[in-house]
Design a protein around this motif. Structure first.
Motif, PDB file in Angstrom:
ATOM      1  N   ASP A  13       0.796  -1.236   0.000  1.00  0.00           N
ATOM      2  CA  ASP A  13       0.000   0.000   0.000  1.00  0.00           C
ATOM      3  C   ASP A  13       0.825   1.281   0.000  1.00  0.00           C
ATOM      4  O   ASP A  13       0.281   2.355  -0.214  1.00  0.00           O
ATOM      5  N   GLU A  14       2.146   1.171   0.225  1.00  0.00           N
ATOM      6  CA  GLU A  14       2.967   2.375   0.146  1.00  0.00           C
ATOM      7  C   GLU A  14       3.478   2.511  -1.288  1.00  0.00           C
ATOM      8  O   GLU A  14       4.345   1.738  -1.712  1.00  0.00           O
ATOM      9  N   ASP A  56       2.458  -7.651   1.402  1.00  0.00           N
ATOM     10  CA  ASP A  56       2.625  -6.886   2.645  1.00  0.00           C
ATOM     11  C   ASP A  56       1.613  -7.380   3.674  1.00  0.00           C
ATOM     12  O   ASP A  56       0.496  -7.768   3.325  1.00  0.00           O
ATOM     13  N   MET A  58       0.404  -5.603   6.476  1.00  0.00           N
ATOM     14  CA  MET A  58      -0.574  -4.580   6.845  1.00  0.00           C
ATOM     15  C   MET A  58      -1.034  -3.838   5.606  1.00  0.00           C
ATOM     16  O   MET A  58      -0.276  -3.104   4.984  1.00  0.00           O
ATOM     17  N   LYS A 105      10.658  -5.501   7.057  1.00  0.00           N
ATOM     18  CA  LYS A 105      10.852  -4.104   6.655  1.00  0.00           C
ATOM     19  C   LYS A 105      11.629  -3.369   7.749  1.00  0.00           C
ATOM     20  O   LYS A 105      11.412  -3.664   8.921  1.00  0.00           O
TER      21      LYS A 105
HETATM   22 CA    CA Z   1       1.531  -1.712   4.597  1.00  0.00          CA
END
Ligand code: CA
Length: 231
Positions: A13-14, A56, A58, A105
């Motif tokens: 999402d980033e 990912d 989250m 990460k």
């Molecule tokens: Ca994320």
């Protein structure tokens, strides 16, 4: 392995991070596809059938754990799960959600590319390409015979894979059952017979006079490429 036609799906999402991964993967001649929202991930994986997914943990909409579990219901595509906390990895391993590898990460994109290649190498061992023109892709339960998709169920795929792995070897019904059902559930011989029957039908639908699976009377089944009329 040639990576030029392999597609990596980045579920992240980033946007900046997703783009950075994309750039590194494309430099290594992978094709890429980016999904930003968790809600779109499962359908996207089903539709695009990527060769590997970087997932990912989250995400908005749906988290990586749920996505991974749902994907495992229809695909064995290699999944590398990314998490922001190293202590999370232990918990994820304990959950047995079916991811193939975990990265923490912040990671270097270079490291991710190396992991992607390593996981693809490992999963390539699941890929059976028989000389007879039969292609079995375990990660997608995809079986092609003479270039045509046989459109098999998971059980039919497993049966074909077991038999094709060792041409000429005769497997009894109970040997096949043991290999197919991990939970050792009790199924009757008739169940195997009926799966085999459907499987053979799908194979002969491609080339009418050629069969791959042959029954050996009173014993079981074997894989062999020969004409049906010589059976
Ligand atoms: Ca994320």
């Amino acid at each position: 392995m040639d990576s030029s036609n392999q597609t990596i799906m980045i579920v992240e999402d980033e946007p900046q991070l997703a783009n950075l991964l994309r750039d590194y993967l494309e430099k290594s001649e992978f094709r890429t596809r980016i999904i930003h929202n968790g809600l779109q991930a499962v359908a996207a994986i089903r539709d695009f059938a990527p060769d590997l997914v970087i997932l990912d943990l989250m995400l908005p909409g749906k988290d990586g754990i749920s996505i991974c579990k749902e994907v495992r219901e229809f695909s064995k595509v290699p999944i590398i799960m990314a998490t922001a906390r190293v202590e999370e990895i232990d918990r994820l391993l304990g959950l047995e959600i079916g991811a193939d590898d975990y990265i923490c990460k912040p990671y270097s994109p270079r490291e991710v590319v190396a992991r992607v290649k390593a996981v693809l190498r490992r999963s390539a061992n699941d890929y059976v390409d028989t000389p007879a023109g039969l292609v079995l892709d375990e990660s997608r339960f995809l079986a092609e015979w003479k270039g045509r998709n046989l459109d098999l169920t998971a059980v039919e795929f497993k049966l074909l894979k077991i038999l094709a792995h060792d041409p000429g070897r005769i497997y009894s019904r109970s040997q096949l059952m043991d290999r197919i059902y991990d939970d050792h559930r009790i199924v009757s011989d008739r169940t195997i017979d009926s799966h085999i029957k459907k499987l053979r039908k799908k194979i002969t639908a491609v080339v009418e006079d050629e069969e791959l699976i042959h029954s050996v009377y009173g014993v079981g089944y074997k894989f062999e490429l020969k004409s049906a009329d010589s059976n």
